[in-house]
Design an enzyme around this catalytic site. Sequence first.
Site, PDB file in Angstrom:
ATOM      1  N   ALA A  52       5.788 -20.025 -21.239  1.00 39.61           N
ATOM      2  CA  ALA A  52       4.532 -19.664 -20.574  1.00 39.61           C
ATOM      3  C   ALA A  52       3.665 -18.727 -21.400  1.00 39.61           C
ATOM      4  O   ALA A  52       2.437 -18.795 -21.321  1.00 39.61           O
ATOM      5  CB  ALA A  52       4.842 -19.029 -19.221  1.00 39.61           C
ATOM      6  N   THR A  53       4.284 -17.853 -22.174  1.00 39.88           N
ATOM      7  CA  THR A  53       3.473 -16.936 -22.980  1.00 39.88           C
ATOM      8  C   THR A  53       2.583 -17.764 -23.905  1.00 39.88           C
ATOM      9  O   THR A  53       1.383 -17.502 -24.042  1.00 39.88           O
ATOM     10  CB  THR A  53       4.392 -15.994 -23.785  1.00 39.88           C
ATOM     11  OG1 THR A  53       5.140 -15.220 -22.846  1.00 39.88           O
ATOM     12  CG2 THR A  53       3.603 -15.079 -24.694  1.00 39.88           C
ATOM     13  N   ASN A  64       4.278 -11.987 -10.461  1.00 42.34           N
ATOM     14  CA  ASN A  64       5.686 -11.777 -10.815  1.00 42.34           C
ATOM     15  C   ASN A  64       6.150 -10.383 -10.431  1.00 42.34           C
ATOM     16  O   ASN A  64       7.336 -10.126 -10.309  1.00 42.34           O
ATOM     17  CB  ASN A  64       5.908 -12.004 -12.319  1.00 42.34           C
ATOM     18  CG  ASN A  64       4.968 -11.193 -13.167  1.00 42.34           C
ATOM     19  OD1 ASN A  64       3.764 -11.406 -13.134  1.00 42.34           O
ATOM     20  ND2 ASN A  64       5.497 -10.236 -13.893  1.00 42.34           N
ATOM     21  N   SER A 111       6.815 -22.507 -16.811  1.00 45.70           N
ATOM     22  CA  SER A 111       7.882 -22.128 -17.738  1.00 45.70           C
ATOM     23  C   SER A 111       9.233 -22.562 -17.170  1.00 45.70           C
ATOM     24  O   SER A 111       9.575 -22.209 -16.038  1.00 45.70           O
ATOM     25  CB  SER A 111       7.864 -20.607 -17.915  1.00 45.70           C
ATOM     26  OG  SER A 111       8.864 -20.220 -18.820  1.00 45.70           O
ATOM     27  N   ALA A 112      10.004 -23.304 -17.976  1.00 47.30           N
ATOM     28  CA  ALA A 112      11.219 -23.942 -17.455  1.00 47.30           C
ATOM     29  C   ALA A 112      12.283 -22.965 -16.957  1.00 47.30           C
ATOM     30  O   ALA A 112      12.993 -23.248 -15.992  1.00 47.30           O
ATOM     31  CB  ALA A 112      11.822 -24.839 -18.541  1.00 47.30           C
ATOM     32  N   CYS A 119       9.523  -8.278 -19.050  1.00 48.56           N
ATOM     33  CA  CYS A 119       8.780  -8.139 -20.304  1.00 48.56           C
ATOM     34  C   CYS A 119       8.072  -6.799 -20.391  1.00 48.56           C
ATOM     35  O   CYS A 119       7.730  -6.339 -21.459  1.00 48.56           O
ATOM     36  CB  CYS A 119       7.734  -9.236 -20.424  1.00 48.56           C
ATOM     37  SG  CYS A 119       8.187 -10.733 -19.599  1.00 48.56           S
TER      38      CYS A 119
END
Length: 371
Positions: free
Chosen positions: A69-70, A146, A196-197, A315
Amino acid sequence: MIYLDNAATTKMYEGGVDIYKKYACQSFYNPSAGYREATNIAHDLDNVRNKMLAKLKATKGKIIFTGGATESNNLAIFGSRRNGKWEYIFSVGEHPSVYNGALELERQGFTVHFVGLQKNGQIDYNQLEGLVNERTRLISVMHVSNETGAINDLKKIDQIRQKHCPKALFHVDGVQAFCKLTFSVDDFNADLYTFSAHKFHGPKGVGGLYVRNISSLKNIVFGGGQEEGYRSGTENVGGIMAMGFAVEHYNTQENFEKVASLQKIFLKYLDEAGVDYLKTDNPYIVSASFKGVNGETLMRVLQDKGVLVGIGSACSAKKAGNRILENMGLSKDEVKSHIRISFSEELSLNEVEMAGQIITQAYKEILEKVK
Ligand code: PMP
């Protein structure tokens, strides 16, 4: 260990690991090669693209596979950059992979606006309406936070866009919503949607960007021209195939209902212990303030008692303060005492009850000590 940090990452499905192994050791060919063994793999990747489009319930558009995703967020932001008097709008609540991209755009001389948050964690729609105009090039707002689990009203944002700047692109960071919530990108006419997986039992380091109209985007990576030129570099075939397995096996409705019932039980413990938490319609994430104790201390005590929780997004966990919670109007003390608890359908009822007991007991013990 009772793992309550599923917003940071989830455990991979074992079936996905088997698929990964197959594409690493047997069907290991480079999908860009010309022979049939390789073109078959390119075809398998296209099947996963279709699975992603189906989950997004997209009636048009394409999927660009990325390294997570980043990277998708960077592609969305920097790939939609245009010269001229364009303006770019982001929410203050975005993940660093969007927020720091916005700051970089600003450093490059582009006009960037930030929309603040309401107390409920959603963006301030009135403020957004005041910022958009015919020069707006991009509106980038996340689907689910998030940090807090708050769900933004993307239809409302689209309505504001359609009214004031119909040509502006709408990018949505959907990392915490994809697979978990039932929706169609057509509901809010997203031009770009990030996923994002590893947030839905796929592998880390693989994800994608949904792009409604490919000509609206420019590539930011230069190379061999894979992914129609939008993301050069040999595809992470095993990762993409394992992501395809995950999306196919993630039962959105069933999992949502299970997680909602687990969350309900968990919240009873917080209520009884007098812990404040943000009320949202999202059962996956609980954003709580354990008043009087330091969130980081509580996290460490819990880790020793076998319960893993988060303090802010993984993060940005090392950064002091919290831009998002502060913007929502939480006091310094509330921010300090913040913990993020995030669920998965793989948790058992027993684990959730045990976690509820351990967390509230640990809270009481620390409170006693600091008295
Ligand atoms: N956006 C959001 C909302 C996230 O929660 C995360 C992961 N914490 C990311 C982006 C970054 O995802 P990735 O790890 O795939 O780069």
